[in-house]
Motif scaffolding. Structure first.
Motif, PDB file in Angstrom:
ATOM      1  N   ALA A  97      40.807  43.832  55.854  1.00 49.22           N
ATOM      2  CA  ALA A  97      40.279  43.779  57.221  1.00 49.22           C
ATOM      3  C   ALA A  97      41.186  42.943  58.116  1.00 49.22           C
ATOM      4  O   ALA A  97      41.344  43.253  59.304  1.00 49.22           O
ATOM      5  CB  ALA A  97      38.860  43.225  57.214  1.00 49.22           C
ATOM      6  N   GLY A  98      41.788  41.893  57.581  1.00 48.83           N
ATOM      7  CA  GLY A  98      42.731  41.097  58.354  1.00 48.83           C
ATOM      8  C   GLY A  98      43.947  41.901  58.777  1.00 48.83           C
ATOM      9  O   GLY A  98      44.427  41.786  59.913  1.00 48.83           O
ATOM     10  N   VAL A  99      44.437  42.740  57.881  1.00 47.84           N
ATOM     11  CA  VAL A  99      45.571  43.612  58.198  1.00 47.84           C
ATOM     12  C   VAL A  99      45.162  44.619  59.268  1.00 47.84           C
ATOM     13  O   VAL A  99      45.893  44.855  60.235  1.00 47.84           O
ATOM     14  CB  VAL A  99      46.090  44.318  56.926  1.00 47.84           C
ATOM     15  N   VAL A 100      43.982  45.217  59.106  1.00 51.28           N
ATOM     16  CA  VAL A 100      43.495  46.195  60.097  1.00 51.28           C
ATOM     17  C   VAL A 100      43.284  45.526  61.455  1.00 51.28           C
ATOM     18  O   VAL A 100      43.645  46.086  62.498  1.00 51.28           O
ATOM     19  CB  VAL A 100      42.196  46.871  59.598  1.00 51.28           C
ATOM     20  N   TRP A 101      42.704  44.335  61.455  1.00 52.47           N
ATOM     21  CA  TRP A 101      42.469  43.607  62.701  1.00 52.47           C
ATOM     22  C   TRP A 101      43.778  43.406  63.476  1.00 52.47           C
ATOM     23  O   TRP A 101      43.850  43.663  64.674  1.00 52.47           O
ATOM     24  CB  TRP A 101      41.809  42.267  62.384  1.00 52.47           C
ATOM     25  N   GLU A 102      44.815  42.975  62.785  1.00 52.16           N
ATOM     26  CA  GLU A 102      46.099  42.765  63.453  1.00 52.16           C
ATOM     27  C   GLU A 102      46.692  44.089  63.910  1.00 52.16           C
ATOM     28  O   GLU A 102      47.317  44.188  64.961  1.00 52.16           O
ATOM     29  CB  GLU A 102      47.065  42.047  62.497  1.00 52.16           C
TER      30      GLU A 102
ATOM     31  N   GLN B 244      42.358  34.390  58.612  1.00 53.40           N
ATOM     32  CA  GLN B 244      43.609  33.759  58.206  1.00 53.40           C
ATOM     33  C   GLN B 244      44.748  34.773  58.100  1.00 53.40           C
ATOM     34  O   GLN B 244      45.861  34.521  58.573  1.00 53.40           O
ATOM     35  CB  GLN B 244      43.427  33.024  56.874  1.00 53.40           C
ATOM     36  N   ILE B 245      44.471  35.919  57.478  1.00 54.27           N
ATOM     37  CA  ILE B 245      45.525  36.924  57.278  1.00 54.27           C
ATOM     38  C   ILE B 245      45.894  37.589  58.599  1.00 54.27           C
ATOM     39  O   ILE B 245      47.068  37.748  58.918  1.00 54.27           O
ATOM     40  CB  ILE B 245      45.092  37.942  56.206  1.00 54.27           C
ATOM     41  N   GLY B 246      44.893  37.988  59.388  1.00 53.61           N
ATOM     42  CA  GLY B 246      45.178  38.603  60.681  1.00 53.61           C
ATOM     43  C   GLY B 246      45.961  37.683  61.587  1.00 53.61           C
ATOM     44  O   GLY B 246      46.941  38.085  62.230  1.00 53.61           O
ATOM     45  N   HIS B 247      45.541  36.419  61.649  1.00 55.82           N
ATOM     46  CA  HIS B 247      46.229  35.448  62.501  1.00 55.82           C
ATOM     47  C   HIS B 247      47.666  35.224  62.030  1.00 55.82           C
ATOM     48  O   HIS B 247      48.586  35.154  62.846  1.00 55.82           O
ATOM     49  CB  HIS B 247      45.465  34.117  62.511  1.00 55.82           C
ATOM     50  N   SER B 248      47.870  35.141  60.724  1.00 50.82           N
ATOM     51  CA  SER B 248      49.227  34.904  60.220  1.00 50.82           C
ATOM     52  C   SER B 248      50.140  36.112  60.434  1.00 50.82           C
ATOM     53  O   SER B 248      51.359  35.949  60.555  1.00 50.82           O
ATOM     54  CB  SER B 248      49.192  34.517  58.741  1.00 50.82           C
ATOM     55  N   LEU B 249      49.580  37.317  60.490  1.00 50.37           N
ATOM     56  CA  LEU B 249      50.390  38.510  60.742  1.00 50.37           C
ATOM     57  C   LEU B 249      50.728  38.686  62.217  1.00 50.37           C
ATOM     58  O   LEU B 249      51.679  39.382  62.564  1.00 50.37           O
ATOM     59  CB  LEU B 249      49.656  39.762  60.246  1.00 50.37           C
ATOM     60  N   GLY B 250      49.936  38.076  63.081  1.00 52.66           N
ATOM     61  CA  GLY B 250      50.148  38.198  64.524  1.00 52.66           C
ATOM     62  C   GLY B 250      51.332  37.368  65.004  1.00 52.66           C
ATOM     63  O   GLY B 250      51.989  36.676  64.232  1.00 52.66           O
ATOM     64  N   PRO B 251      51.582  37.438  66.311  1.00 54.30           N
ATOM     65  CA  PRO B 251      52.693  36.677  66.886  1.00 54.30           C
ATOM     66  C   PRO B 251      52.497  35.173  66.719  1.00 54.30           C
ATOM     67  O   PRO B 251      51.372  34.701  66.566  1.00 54.30           O
ATOM     68  CB  PRO B 251      52.648  37.045  68.376  1.00 54.30           C
ATOM     69  N   PRO B 252      53.578  34.415  66.791  1.00 52.82           N
ATOM     70  CA  PRO B 252      53.458  32.955  66.673  1.00 52.82           C
ATOM     71  C   PRO B 252      52.753  32.356  67.887  1.00 52.82           C
ATOM     72  O   PRO B 252      52.588  33.008  68.920  1.00 52.82           O
ATOM     73  CB  PRO B 252      54.915  32.490  66.581  1.00 52.82           C
ATOM     74  N   ASP B 253      52.383  31.109  67.767  1.00 52.10           N
ATOM     75  CA  ASP B 253      51.688  30.381  68.817  1.00 52.10           C
ATOM     76  C   ASP B 253      52.532  30.397  70.097  1.00 52.10           C
ATOM     77  O   ASP B 253      53.643  29.877  70.122  1.00 52.10           O
ATOM     78  CB  ASP B 253      51.451  28.944  68.349  1.00 52.10           C
ATOM     79  N   PRO B 254      52.012  30.977  71.187  1.00 52.11           N
ATOM     80  CA  PRO B 254      52.806  31.068  72.408  1.00 52.11           C
ATOM     81  C   PRO B 254      53.058  29.705  73.059  1.00 52.11           C
ATOM     82  O   PRO B 254      54.043  29.536  73.778  1.00 52.11           O
ATOM     83  CB  PRO B 254      51.975  31.973  73.315  1.00 52.11           C
ATOM     84  N   ALA B 255      52.208  28.734  72.825  1.00 52.48           N
ATOM     85  CA  ALA B 255      52.419  27.402  73.395  1.00 52.48           C
ATOM     86  C   ALA B 255      53.675  26.770  72.816  1.00 52.48           C
ATOM     87  O   ALA B 255      54.431  26.101  73.534  1.00 52.48           O
ATOM     88  CB  ALA B 255      51.203  26.516  73.134  1.00 52.48           C
TER      89      ALA B 255
END
Length: 185
Positions: free
Chosen positions: A33-38, A113-124
């Protein structure tokens, strides 16, 4: 007494195996689900300005899409988890119910955790060292109004979606599939 160890009753062993299968299934489902979310999410666009990340006019509506997609994907995955656990449990529904509840919380956490880690890095972090007006994508997160964009707390109502979907599907199917006991016979 002969000093032999007693073997657990087959019923208790079966319940433990059911619970373990539910927990392992929840971990696998949460990870997928984390992979699908991303995959279904579109990052909000923004720019660096004076060392800070600022959403542009196209990125502002996308700011909440991470939360929205988290709810949709986690509720659907939760329903799959609950339905699978209900079909798996022939007896020992209470043990399975506890496993579904614990597994759904684990799955929701893994999904995040998985979706967030697959997404882009922290823009700040990127904006801090970027030139002004450098295009930057927002990161994948769950948040909402009043939540600082880069503080990942698990107090959002969105995190209830996975357990709610799982428990609803499990309860509905167990009630539908369990033979009714007749009274007065």
């Amino acid at each position: 007494m002969s000093g032999e160890l007693t073997r657990p009753r087959p019923q208790v062993s079966r319940w433990l195996v059911q619970a373990l299968l539910v927990l392992v299934g929840a971990a696998v489902l949460g990870s997928l689900a984390g992979v699908v979310w991303e995959w279904v999410w579109t990052p909000p666009s923004g720019v660096a300005y004076q060392g800070r990340f600022v959403l542009d006019e196209n990125g502002l509506p996308g700011e909440f899409s991470g939360t929205g997609w988290y709810v949709v994907v986690s509720a659907a995955a939760g329903i799959l988890l609950g339905a699978g656990a209900a079909l798996l449990s022939r007896d020992g529904e209470v043990v399975s119910l506890v496993a579904v509840a614990l597994g759904a919380v684990l799955a929701g956490w893994l999904m995040f955790q998985i979706g967030h880690s697959l997404g882009p890095p922290d823009p700040a972090v990127l904006a801090a060292s970027a030139d002004d007006l450098t295009a930057i994508n927002g990161d994948l997160r769950v948040g909402g109004a009043g939540v600082h964009p880069h503080v990942y707390t698990f107090d959002s109502a969105a995190f209830v979606a996975f357990p709610a979907g799982a428990l609803l599907a499990f309860s509905a199917l167990v009630l539908a599939l369990t033979p009714r006991r007749r009274t007065g016979d």
